[in-house]
Design a protein around this motif. Structure first.
Motif, PDB file in Angstrom:
ATOM      1  N   LEU A  95      19.518  14.295  16.130  1.00 27.50           N
ATOM      2  CA  LEU A  95      19.145  13.958  14.759  1.00 27.50           C
ATOM      3  C   LEU A  95      18.821  12.468  14.662  1.00 27.50           C
ATOM      4  N   LEU A  96      17.664  12.159  14.085  1.00 25.57           N
ATOM      5  CA  LEU A  96      17.249  10.779  13.858  1.00 25.57           C
ATOM      6  C   LEU A  96      17.344  10.468  12.377  1.00 25.57           C
ATOM      7  N   GLY A  97      18.117   9.437  12.031  1.00 28.06           N
ATOM      8  CA  GLY A  97      18.196   8.974  10.651  1.00 28.06           C
ATOM      9  C   GLY A  97      17.389   7.699  10.497  1.00 28.06           C
ATOM     10  N   CYS A  98      16.613   7.589   9.438  1.00 24.26           N
ATOM     11  CA  CYS A  98      15.820   6.374   9.218  1.00 24.26           C
ATOM     12  C   CYS A  98      15.955   5.913   7.773  1.00 24.26           C
ATOM     13  N   ASP A  99      15.859   4.601   7.600  1.00 25.15           N
ATOM     14  CA  ASP A  99      15.964   4.013   6.261  1.00 25.15           C
ATOM     15  C   ASP A  99      15.197   2.703   6.248  1.00 25.15           C
ATOM     16  N   ILE A 100      14.750   2.303   5.078  1.00 21.52           N
ATOM     17  CA  ILE A 100      13.974   1.082   4.926  1.00 21.52           C
ATOM     18  C   ILE A 100      14.837  -0.173   5.044  1.00 21.52           C
ATOM     19  N   ASP A 101      16.147  -0.039   4.864  1.00 17.89           N
ATOM     20  CA  ASP A 101      17.070  -1.177   4.807  1.00 17.89           C
ATOM     21  C   ASP A 101      17.756  -1.385   6.153  1.00 17.89           C
ATOM     22  N   SER A 102      17.492  -2.516   6.794  1.00 18.61           N
ATOM     23  CA  SER A 102      18.057  -2.795   8.114  1.00 18.61           C
ATOM     24  C   SER A 102      19.574  -2.955   8.068  1.00 18.61           C
ATOM     25  N   ARG A 103      20.105  -3.423   6.933  1.00 17.43           N
ATOM     26  CA  ARG A 103      21.565  -3.593   6.818  1.00 17.43           C
ATOM     27  C   ARG A 103      22.266  -2.238   6.810  1.00 17.43           C
ATOM     28  N   LEU A 104      21.668  -1.283   6.132  1.00 22.00           N
ATOM     29  CA  LEU A 104      22.255   0.054   6.097  1.00 22.00           C
ATOM     30  C   LEU A 104      22.165   0.723   7.468  1.00 22.00           C
ATOM     31  N   ILE A 105      21.065   0.512   8.165  1.00 20.23           N
ATOM     32  CA  ILE A 105      20.913   1.090   9.500  1.00 20.23           C
ATOM     33  C   ILE A 105      21.909   0.462  10.470  1.00 20.23           C
ATOM     34  N   GLN A 106      22.156  -0.828  10.323  1.00 21.08           N
ATOM     35  CA  GLN A 106      23.154  -1.471  11.168  1.00 21.08           C
ATOM     36  C   GLN A 106      24.534  -0.870  10.929  1.00 21.08           C
ATOM     37  N   ARG A 107      24.858  -0.666   9.654  1.00 19.71           N
ATOM     38  CA  ARG A 107      26.145  -0.058   9.318  1.00 19.71           C
ATOM     39  C   ARG A 107      26.241   1.365   9.874  1.00 19.71           C
ATOM     40  N   ALA A 108      25.160   2.130   9.724  1.00 21.77           N
ATOM     41  CA  ALA A 108      25.145   3.502  10.235  1.00 21.77           C
ATOM     42  C   ALA A 108      25.324   3.534  11.746  1.00 21.77           C
ATOM     43  N   THR A 109      24.658   2.634  12.434  1.00 16.34           N
ATOM     44  CA  THR A 109      24.740   2.587  13.893  1.00 16.34           C
ATOM     45  C   THR A 109      26.138   2.212  14.365  1.00 16.34           C
ATOM     46  N   GLU A 110      26.726   1.233  13.713  1.00 12.51           N
ATOM     47  CA  GLU A 110      28.048   0.762  14.117  1.00 12.51           C
ATOM     48  C   GLU A 110      29.138   1.801  13.868  1.00 12.51           C
ATOM     49  N   SER A 111      28.963   2.643  12.871  1.00 13.92           N
ATOM     50  CA  SER A 111      29.992   3.633  12.533  1.00 13.92           C
ATOM     51  C   SER A 111      29.664   5.031  13.055  1.00 13.92           C
ATOM     52  N   ASN A 112      28.619   5.147  13.868  1.00 11.05           N
ATOM     53  CA  ASN A 112      28.149   6.439  14.352  1.00 11.05           C
ATOM     54  C   ASN A 112      29.158   7.109  15.291  1.00 11.05           C
ATOM     55  N   PRO A 113      29.751   8.251  14.903  1.00  9.76           N
ATOM     56  CA  PRO A 113      30.714   8.927  15.779  1.00  9.76           C
ATOM     57  C   PRO A 113      30.059   9.799  16.837  1.00  9.76           C
ATOM     58  N   PHE A 114      28.737   9.978  16.754  1.00 16.59           N
ATOM     59  CA  PHE A 114      28.022  10.850  17.691  1.00 16.59           C
ATOM     60  C   PHE A 114      26.794  10.141  18.270  1.00 16.59           C
ATOM     61  N   PRO A 115      26.988   9.055  18.996  1.00 14.14           N
ATOM     62  CA  PRO A 115      25.832   8.307  19.514  1.00 14.14           C
ATOM     63  C   PRO A 115      24.961   9.108  20.468  1.00 14.14           C
TER      64      PRO A 115
END
Length: 267
Positions: A95-115
């Protein structure tokens, strides 16, 4: 991030693209995910998930909370399970998640339990050049030209307010062309009025297109009409309504047509 900036984007409705930091504190993912049948992928793909990996795209993923909840739910992972390879209940999925906001993507990446199963990328879905390069790069890893399923959850209003009627229709054309299955959760018209009102209360200019929109009223019905008449999609089911009175609309590409390939887009 400065405290003032954080407070501004934390205020519900303050962020012009719906990209506020604390979104999932007042719209928990579980309430929407519970409306989706646990065996949805089995029902939709008829056992083909055993033959190849399914690919999903979550457009406007914010900080990733809903992306993770969808992933767990659709492949049948227990809430206590972490760091799986994206295979459970006979289903393998990326699954690929995308968003216009780089801060939100950074948060999502850092908290990702399923890399191994979930990836995130900064993407303005309305930017054709970026859309082509980012999605094509992801799909090429799997030697694929399109996604099996695409999620657009509480996103259509923000596209509509920022890009107008033509922008909304373009968005629907794009996402419906990227996948076989499309799940859309449109905001009703009352949400548009609330978003504009909250922005005014914060002393900010209202959305440029708000007063000139011709597509209004029953937004879900109008989105359904466009997808089924102009985008070769068929409405399979309305999975239910959330506590915010937002419908979950499940569409499928008509059998006689094939999904649009990202590689076919013009540079």
């Amino acid at each position: 991030m400065e405290q003032k900036e954080y407070e501004e984007i934390s205020e519900p409705g303050a962020a012009p693209y719906g990209n506020f930091i604390n979104y999932y504190t007042f719209n928990p993912p579980e309430k929407r995910v519970s409306l989706i049948p646990e065996q949805l992928l089995h029902q939709l793909f008829g056992g083909r998930e055993h033959e190849r990996q399914l690919l999903g795209l979550d457009v406007g993923c914010n900080s990733g909370d809903l992306t993770v909840a969808l992933y767990r739910h659709l492949i049948g992972l227990n809430q206590n399970v972490k760091n799986e390879m994206g295979y459970a209940n006979g289903i393998e999925m990326s699954l690929l998640g995308c968003d216009i906001d780089s801060r939100l993507i950074q948060r999502a990446t850092e908290s990702n339990p399923f890399p191994a199963g979930i990836s995130y990328s900064v993407l303005n879905i309305m930017d054709a050049s970026s859309r082509k390069s980012i999605l094509e790069a992801y799909l090429s890893q799997y030697k694929r030209s399109h996604f099996d399923v695409c999620f657009c959850m509480s996103l259509t209003m923000w596209i509509h307010l920022n890009h107008g009627d033509s922008g909304l229709l373009e968005f629907l054309s794009v996402v419906s062309g990227l996948c076989n299955i499309l799940l859309v959760e449109p905001q009703p018209w009352k949400c548009y009025r609330s978003a504009a009102r909250r922005l005014r209360k914060l002393g900010k200019s209202t959305f440029d297109h708000f007063k000139t929109l011709a597509i209004k009223g029953d937004i879900a019905d109008k989105i359904t009409h466009f997808l089924t008449t102009a985008c070769d999609m068929e409405l399979l089911e309305i999975l239910g309504n959330t506590c915010w009175d937002r419908s979950l609309l499940l569409f499928r590409k008509r059998i006689s047509t094939k999904p649009f390939c990202v590689a076919d887009e013009q540079s």
